[in-house]
Enzyme design. Structure first.
Site, PDB file in Angstrom:
ATOM      1  NE  ARG A 138       5.250   8.812   7.308  1.00 34.88           N
ATOM      2  CZ  ARG A 138       6.333   8.058   7.159  1.00 34.88           C
ATOM      3  NH1 ARG A 138       6.236   6.782   6.919  1.00 34.88           N
ATOM      4  NH2 ARG A 138       7.531   8.601   7.246  1.00 34.88           N
ATOM      5  CD  GLU A 157      -1.210  -2.487  -4.019  1.00 33.30           C
ATOM      6  OE1 GLU A 157      -1.358  -3.160  -5.069  1.00 33.30           O
ATOM      7  OE2 GLU A 157      -0.087  -2.311  -3.493  1.00 33.30           O
ATOM      8  CG  ASP A 184      10.199   6.654  -2.514  1.00 35.16           C
ATOM      9  OD1 ASP A 184      11.411   6.349  -2.469  1.00 35.16           O
ATOM     10  OD2 ASP A 184       9.351   6.205  -1.732  1.00 35.16           O
ATOM     11  NE  ARG A 225       9.154   8.946   3.186  1.00 33.01           N
ATOM     12  CZ  ARG A 225      10.343   9.543   3.113  1.00 33.01           C
ATOM     13  NH1 ARG A 225      10.470  10.772   2.654  1.00 33.01           N
ATOM     14  NH2 ARG A 225      11.423   8.897   3.520  1.00 33.01           N
TER      15      ARG A 225
END
Lengths: 283, 320
Positions: B16, B64, B123, B173
């Protein structure tokens, strides 16, 4: 295009209604009700209000632009585009047929002049119009962006994402219009999903609300759209609540959801056309 | 025991960040490049661009669908919008908006999707999308790109700014080895043969390209010479490179951080079946959701690391 008299504009609106009915009748599919109700709006916009160029350019720089979010009004939009010179009026006879540029719902894929984004799946057009309006601001282009939505369409959540955003970002070069006919495909909006106080809803989202209480009267629509223009450019997005009657102009179609998505048969078409004078010549 | 790796690294970084740095550079090169983000500017590394070009950057809040529509509108007005959010929210959540307002309408919108796949980590499965490549590659007009490290992601970001048409750019990530060259040229749709081999071809994409590089060294220790091909562009797929390699090696492995169903492996299988049927083994997630854990733990548990690629390579060779 020079300014036209009310009588001339009304003639165009009457012809638009004939076009719509003949188009949906020819393929026995499509949505006649709402475009009949929006005929005055379409004509006032394209023949009086918009600074636009029928020699179509996708980016529309230096022009006022119109977007149709409730894409099922395609027959009405195609008629007004053809009648204002975007493509030959003759092409209206290809509506919804194979290999046509006039798709059931508006599309860019076939490069029909006047269409800048596909619509049909509801709730998306306001966001797109906001993006175009913001591009105009970056470009220091002082022209306006117009967008039409259905009232039933306001049940889509994306509309309210866009409403919140446009006010927060002060997108004041945007004039949205809600076709406030109180009908949707399964019935009256108040029975299906009540919109309650639309004026208060938009105002609480930070918009200026401009009510056009007789959306089927050409003078009222012209006056209302003039007023909307005056309200633009003052830090807030503008929304017209355009009170119309679905099916307006044909006595057996007016004021009911029954003609939202149903075409007339031969006999019904003849009856309807008998109520609408052929003013500009049928396609 | 240390492996004799054909590609090595001295530094690790998240892909990223490659996107964020490439995005800033693209913005400096072309004033029409604009950015949008749905309340994840820090996570997407879009902050430097926002700071340098505030008038060309739009915070959309947690909305979004609206962000995709606005992007289509900006593209109509001649801008080149880069819309960033997590891969889950950039695809599944807004599939219809992408389909109608972007892909079908052929808008020059770059959908920039971070935190894709299992390596998102702790997550958990709500955020670990493993279906995005499949959804995006099915859309007509859509170009789908999944680069493998910081350098390649930066190069890909610069390349898509110059490419006309809708693009889905997928990155992630975790901190990951930087093993491809700095300032590399990125050719959309052109596979990169990283390592020559003769016994089996490993077609890898995204983070698993590194696992393929490690697997190649492990196989070589056992006398198996694998060819490693980096498929950074899932669509359009470089069928010529795939067929040329498999003609030589006679079998293949696909490796991706994605469902086997609908992913890169499926695209390769279609190509092979039509032109040169050959054994193909899949390394990917097998019809399941992920869970919380570290990236390394998850790649191991779900069968996506170098050891699994080695196993798959041997299985493919055995079927020749």
């Amino acid at each position: 295009m020079g300014k036209q008299s009310i009588e001339q504009l009304q003639k165009v609106a009457t012809q638009l209604r004939r076009d719509v009915l003949r188009m949906v009748h020819a393929v026995q599919s499509g949505h006649p009700g709402a475009p009949l109700g929006c005929a005055e709006f379409f004509v006032a916009l394209y023949f009086d209000q918009l600074h636009h160029n029928p020699d179509f350019k996708m980016d529309g720089k230096g022009e006022d632009l119109f977007f149709l979010s409730n894409g099922h009004l395609s027959a009405g939009w195609y008629s007004v585009l053809a009648r204002s010179g975007y493509f030959p009026v003759e092409e209206l006879k290809t509506f919804r047929k194979l290999n046509s540029r006039l798709q059931g719902h508006p599309a860019t894929h076939e490069h029909l002049p006047g269409i800048r984004v596909a619509s049909g799946s509801l709730g998306q057009g306001l966001s797109v119009a906001i993006g175009v309006a913001q591009a105009k601001k970056i470009e220091k282009d002082d022209k306006l962006v117009y967008i039409l939505m259905g009232d039933g369409e306001l049940q889509e959540g994306q509309i309210w994402e866009a409403a919140m955003y446009a006010a927060h970002q002060k997108v004041d070069n945007l004039i949205a219009t809600v076709d406030y006919n109180g009908q949707q495909i399964d019935g009256p909006t108040e029975k299906i999903m009540d919109l309650k106080n639309l004026k208060a809803k938009w105002e609480s989202f930070g918009w200026v609300v401009n009510e056009i209480t007789n959306g089927n009267d050409m003078q009222s629509v012209l006056d209302g759209l003039e007023k909307a223009k005056e309200l633009a450019g003052k830090g807030k997005p503008v929304v017209n609540l355009l009170y119309t009657e679905m099916g307006y102009g044909v006595d057996f179609m007016v004021g009911t959801h029954k003609w939202h998505g149903s075409p007339p048969n031969d006999e019904q078409l003849a009856n309807a056309l008998g109520q609408l004078e052929e003013t500009l010549g049928d396609y | 025991m240390s492996l004799d790796l054909k590609f090595t690294y001295t530094e690790k970084k998240d892909t990223r960040s490659g996107f964020g740095d490439g995005f800033l550079e693209a913005g400096r090169k072309n004033p029409n490049v604009v950015g949008l983000c749905a309340d994840l500017i820090g996570s997407l590394k879009m902050g430097d661009f926002q700071k340098e070009f505030p008038e060309r950057f739009f915070q959309t809040g947690i909305a979004e669908a609206n962000m995709i529509g606005i992007s289509a509108g900006l593209a109509i007005g001649g801008k080149i919008p880069f819309a960033g959010t997590f891969a889950n929210f950039a695809t599944g959540r807004v599939y219809d908006q992408i389909r109608q307002s972007v892909a079908y309408s052929d808008k020059n919108v770059k959908i920039c999707a971070s935190h894709a796949g299992l390596t998102l980590g702790e997550d958990g499965a709500t955020h670990q999308i493993l279906e995005d490549l499949g959804m995006m590659k099915m859309l007509p007009h859509m170009t789908v790109i999944n680069p493998c490290d910081y350098n390649q992601t930066k190069a890909a970001t610069l390349a898509i700014a110059e490419h006309e048409g809708p693009v889905y750019l997928r990155f992630g990530r975790p901190s990951w080895p930087i093993f491809t060259p700095k300032d590399q040229k990125f050719e959309i749709g052109k596979a990169w043969k990283m390592i020559d081999g003769k016994d089996v071809t490993i077609f890898a994409t995204g983070h698993l390209v590194w696992e393929a590089v490690v697997a190649e060294a492990m196989l070589r220790e056992e006398g198996i010479h694998a060819e490693v091909i980096n498929i950074h562009t899932i669509k359009p797929l470089d069928e010529e490179a795939i067929l040329e390699s498999v003609k030589k090696t006679g079998c293949a492995v696909s490796a991706e951080e994605h469902q086997i169903n609908g992913g890169l492996g499926d695209s390769i299988a279609q190509t092979l079946i039509r032109h040169n049927p050959a054994p193909l083994e899949y390394v990917g997630v097998n019809d399941s959701f992920g869970e919380s854990g570290t990236p390394t733990q998850l790649l191991e548990k779900y069968g996506l690391n170098a050891e699994n690629i080695v196993k798959a390579a041997k299985a493919a060779i055995a079927r020749k």
